[in-house]
Design a protein around this motif. Sequence first.
Motif, PDB file in Angstrom:
ATOM      1  N   SER A 205       0.826  -1.197   0.000  1.00 12.11           N
ATOM      2  CA  SER A 205       0.000   0.000   0.000  1.00 12.11           C
ATOM      3  C   SER A 205       0.859   1.245   0.000  1.00 12.11           C
TER       4      SER A 205
ATOM      5  N   GLU B 225      -2.315   5.365   2.516  1.00 13.06           N
ATOM      6  CA  GLU B 225      -3.260   4.478   3.175  1.00 13.06           C
ATOM      7  C   GLU B 225      -3.249   4.717   4.673  1.00 13.06           C
TER       8      GLU B 225
ATOM      9  N   GLN C 268      -2.945  -4.948   0.760  1.00  9.68           N
ATOM     10  CA  GLN C 268      -2.690  -5.389  -0.602  1.00  9.68           C
ATOM     11  C   GLN C 268      -3.673  -4.710  -1.553  1.00  9.68           C
ATOM     12  N   ARG C 269      -3.234  -4.495  -2.771  1.00  8.85           N
ATOM     13  CA  ARG C 269      -4.104  -3.909  -3.782  1.00  8.85           C
ATOM     14  C   ARG C 269      -4.726  -4.999  -4.646  1.00  8.85           C
TER      15      ARG C 269
ATOM     16  N   SER D 210      -7.828  -1.287  -0.590  1.00 10.96           N
ATOM     17  CA  SER D 210      -6.827  -2.245  -0.111  1.00 10.96           C
ATOM     18  C   SER D 210      -7.505  -3.255   0.805  1.00 10.96           C
TER      19      SER D 210
END
Length: 576
Positions: A4, A8, A56-57, A116
Motif C-alpha cells: 500500500s 493508506e 494489498q491492492r 486495499s
Amino acid sequence: MPPSSPAEPNPAEPNSDGRQDLPPAPDRPAADAASAPTDAAEDAAATTLGAVREPQRLHPLTLLLRVGTSLPALVIILLPILRNPGSTENVTSLVLGALYGVFALPAILLQYWRFSYRITPKQIVIQSGVFNRKNRSIPIERVQNIQIERNLVARLFGIAKVKLETAGSTSTEGSLEYVHQDEARKIRQVVRSFQRDAEGADAAAEANADAEDAADRDTLLDMPLRRVLLSGAFRFSLLYLAVIFTVLELFNPEALVERVLRARGRMEWVSEIVFSHPALAILATVGAAIILGWISGIGVHVARYYNFRLWLDGDKLRKRHGLFTVTEGTIPLDKVQALILRTNPFMRAFGWYELKVQTIGLDVEEQGHRVIAPFAGAERILELARQVRSVQLPESFTRVSRLTIRRRFIRYTAVLAALLLPAIYFWPADWLHLGGVVLPWWGFGLVPFILGWAVLQYRNHMYASGEDGFYIRRGVLSHYLWILPVEKFHVFHATASIFQRRLGLKTLFVDTAGAATFEYPEVIDVPAAEADAQFDTLHRRFRRLYRGRVEAATGAPDTRLAPDERPHLPVDEAPE
C-alpha cells in the motif's frame, strides 16, 4: 502484489481482539515482518499459511476491466453523434462525453488506488472510498462462504472475483474484484485454516491440494451438457426476452417486423393476415413471447449451470458451475437450516426435482436459497438431501381446510374487481368495444379461472409433523416441499386474521434462520383446533431436544437459575 502507498491509513490498528497488527520493520522485508511477535501461535500460522498481513491492492487489470465496463455508457452518450455526426444538436452529447473523461475515468483510477485489503488470524480488513473512507472489518469466525467467480474475461486474464459472505448477512459482506486466481484460492485456504485453527503443515498441504482431484474423488453430483440442456427445457425465463425488447426500443419495431415477415414472398400472405386481424396479431405476439421465453430459459440455465459439479469437502459442500462466469463456493453443513425440494407440473410428470438448502446467510442472487442439485430424479435428490441431514419423508400429509378455497376465491376476485371497475368507469367511449361492451368488462371472464386456481392451491397445500421435523408442501406452478428440522426451529406461532377467526381457521408459521422474504414455510388456513395441537406438539418436541442438549452439556435440565447457581457450558480456554 505491490504494498500500500503511504496515503493508506496506518495498518497498525486494533484487531477485533484489541491487539494490533505491527507494521514491517524498516530493516527487513514485509514477508519477514509478517511474523512480527504479536502472538507466537498466530504468527507461526500466518507465516506458514502466507497470510496477508500488509495492505494489498487489487490486480492491476481491475482498472482495465472497470474502464471497459463503463464504455457502454459512453457509447450511449455519444450515440447521437455517431448516428448523425453533422447535426448541430450534439452539443449535449459532447459535454457529457467531456465530463466522462474529466470525472469518470479519474474516479475509476482513484477508487482502485484507494482500495486495499489485508487478512490476519482474527479478521479481514477492507478499506475503500475516495472522499468517504470506509474501513470494514470482517471477523474470520463469521465468514460463512468465500465464493470465487471468474467470468469469461477474467478467465482469459487469469484473475478472479472473491466474494465474502457472513452468517446473517443479506448481501455480500465484502468483494475483492479482481485478484489473481492463485491469490483467490490462497485467500480461501488461509481463511479456512484460521477458522479450523489447523496446524501449519496440514494447512500448507491443503493449500497445495488439487481441487479437481478432490472433486473427482468425492463428487456427489455432476451434470454434463446434455443434462443441463434437458433441465433448461423445463424452465421459462423472461430475462433474455426483456433484453430483446429493450434492444428493439432502439429501432423501429414495426418496420423491423414487417421487414422480417416480408423477407420472402412465401411469407407475405402470413404478414397480411397478421396485420389485418388484431386478434391474430395478439395471439402471434403471445406465441412468440412463449417460444422466446422457453428458449431464454434454456439459455439462462446453460449459462448458470454449465459443467455443474457438487462434492463433499469435509464438513462443507462445495460446488462449481457456470459457462461465461464460473462460480465456485461452499455451503457449511452446520449452517443449513432447511431443505427445500422444488419442481413444477412438467418436471414432476417426468420425475425431476431441484434441491435447495436454506442457510443462515441469505444469497440474494438465489432468493435466499442455495441450489445444490439443479436437476435430478426423486431418488437421487433424496440421496443428496441425506448428505446434509437424515431425511425420512412422511408416508402421508394432511390437507388444510377446504374453507381456504372460499377465502382465496373471494380475495382474488376482490382484487380483480378493484382493478377492472375503475378501468370500466374511465374507459373512453371511442376506445375498443367488443360485442358492444367496453373491453375491461371482459376481464370478469377470468372469474372461473380464479376458482380453479383456488382449488389447485388447496389441493397442493399440505403438511405433516414428524419426530425429527416439520414438512410443508405448497405451490401450483412451482411445487415446494420444505423439510424443517426440529433443532433448527427459531420461531413458531399460530395466527388468525379477522376473516380466519370468523371461519375458525389459523395460519401455522415456522421460522428458521435465513428464511427468504417471499417464500415463508407457513401452513395457511388450518382448523384452529388442529393448529393449536400442532403448535403444542412442535413446542414440546423442541423443548425436549433443547433440554436434552443442555442437560448433556451442563448436567442440569435447564439454565433458568440464579447467576451464581447457573451451570456454565464448557468453553475452550484461549492459548496463552
